[in-house]
Design an enzyme around this catalytic site. Structure first.
Site, short mmCIF file in Angstrom:
data_model
loop_
_atom_site.label_atom_id
_atom_site.label_comp_id
_atom_site.label_asym_id
_atom_site.label_seq_id
_atom_site.Cartn_x
_atom_site.Cartn_y
_atom_site.Cartn_z
CG ASP A 111 9.14 -37.04 6.56
OD1 ASP A 111 8.41 -37.54 5.69
OD2 ASP A 111 9.55 -35.87 6.51
CD GLU A 131 6.71 -34.06 1.64
OE1 GLU A 131 6.62 -33.14 0.81
OE2 GLU A 131 6.11 -34.04 2.74
NI NI Z 1 2.47 -35.30 3.48
#
Ligand code: NI
Length: 390
Positions: free
Chosen positions: A81, A139
């Site tokens: 991401d 994440e």
């Molecule tokens: Ni990172």
């Protein structure tokens, strides 16, 4: 002699660069990585792999190589991401999505793991164990994507796991890690200080939440200085303070917000409890009240000692001299790779990508963040070497 995977990875250089630049131009926010996942799946299928897509209903995917090998699986992970940042690098392959940018290097992580897939497919016959590639979404934002990857079977039969993060503070060509507690557990807190508002010229008629908030902020500094032992470590930072609307009005309430970073579950619990006790106790002593919320974030990331040693050994096998292998100090940032390491031994390492000469010198999450792409081949080779040596 093991095959020199670094040379092979460097021959993949143009492909690694093309993958990374394509991903960089098309960043997607946490939980929205649909195109990225489609792209990864298509590249894996070109290699003859059969990725499992949409793990646990997310954009996460996994692919196994050498699934017929006996023994437990070694897993390699990349996060996918991007961040809500408007890119200011001016690069020709800069983000085409205004306000969204790969400013943490997760584009590089995906490219490196795709490169490792190429190398491992080529060396499939030398694999002693099955290898699982984990392409993980989400994440950057709590609750993270790792719990969904685990719930979707990502760690089934996995006995060890390896992850790489590109690093803007290590020069390109260096590898850093640390055995044991390496990245901090993250908690955030919010405090609502409630008083009784009124005319600022008549404070005796009011209960001033501004003064109470000021005392709370000062008293919170005693957690680290007075409540923790010499050998404990924590950060307690008040980062938000809001309240009031006019110079002649005492407001009804003030809100505070902040973050707590720790490396030990006991210290994490103690620190959160002290934030609550201090805020409520100080507010009470001044006639006000405080509502305290502690929001849990990622747990502490703990590297397995043996796996960390193996990660450094993998780097040595690629020609990294000891002067390029850095034992890092614990880091205050959080990472959801911590969830995998709670379940299975493994190592999370930092691969240097800083290069002043190439203008790659801005920190992670900066609008001008960029990496030295020479790190891509090193990362692909490290992933593959770790898996082949397992
Ligand atoms: Ni990172």
């Amino acid at each position: 002699m093991p095959p020199n995977l670094l040379n092979e990875a460097q021959e993949l250089g143009p492909a690694l660069q093309a993958w990374r630049r394509r991903l960089h131009a098309h960043p997607e926010l946490s939980g929205q990585e649909a195109e990225t996942a489609r792209f990864v799946a298509a590249e894996l299928k070109k290699l003859g792999l059969s990725p499992v897509e949409r793990l646990n209903g997310t954009h996460g995917l996994l692919a196994d190589i050498g699934a017929d090998r006996p023994g437990a699986v070694v897993a390699l992970r990349a996060d996918m991401d991007a961040l809500p940042i408007h890119e200011e690098t001016g690069l020709e392959y800069a983000s085409r999505s205004p306000g969204v940018m790969h400013a943490c290097g997760h584009d590089a992580h995906v490219a490196m793991l795709l490169g490792a897939a190429q190398l491992l497919k080529r060396h499939e016959r030398e694999l002693k164990r099955p290898v699982r590639l984990l392409f993980q979404p989400h994440e950057e934002k709590y609750p993270g994507g790792a719990p969904d990857m685990i719930a979707g079977g990502g760690l089934r039969n996995v006995e060890r796991i390896f992850g790489i993060h590109i690093c803007s503070t290590l020069p390109v060509g260096q590898l850093g890690a640390r055995a044991g507690a390496f990245m901090a557990a993250v908690n955030t807190f919010s405090i609502r200080v409630i008083g009784r508002g009124g005319h600022a010229a008549m404070p005796d008629e009011c209960i001033d939440p501004v003064v109470a908030a000021a005392h709370i902020i000062a008293a919170l500094q005693t957690i680290v200085s007075r409540s923790l032992a010499l050998t404990d470590a924590a950060v307690v930072s008040v980062t938000q303070l809001a309240g009031g609307s006019a110079d002649n009005v005492i407001p009804n309430e003030v809100t505070l917000g902040g973050t707590i970073r720790t490396f030990d579950p006991r210290v994490r619990e103690l620190t959160g409890r002290r934030v609550q006790e201090i805020a409520q106790g100080v507010a009470h002593s001044l006639g006000a009240s405080a509502e305290v919320k502690i929001h849990p974030g990622y747990p502490v990331l703990v590297n397995d000692a043996e796996m960390t040693r193996r990660a450094f050994d993998a780097a040595r096998a690629l020609g990294f001299g000891d002067e390029r292998l850095i034992e890092m100090r614990p880091i205050g940032g959080g990472e959801d790779f911590a969830y995998y390491l709670e379940k299975t031994p493994g190592a999370f390492v930092f691969l240097g990508a800083k290069n002043d000469a190439k203008q790659c010198r801005y920190p992670h999450h900066h609008p001008r963040f960029d990496i030295d792409e020479d790190a891509l081949a090193m990362g692909a080779a490290l992933h593959a070497r770790f898996a082949l040596d397992a």
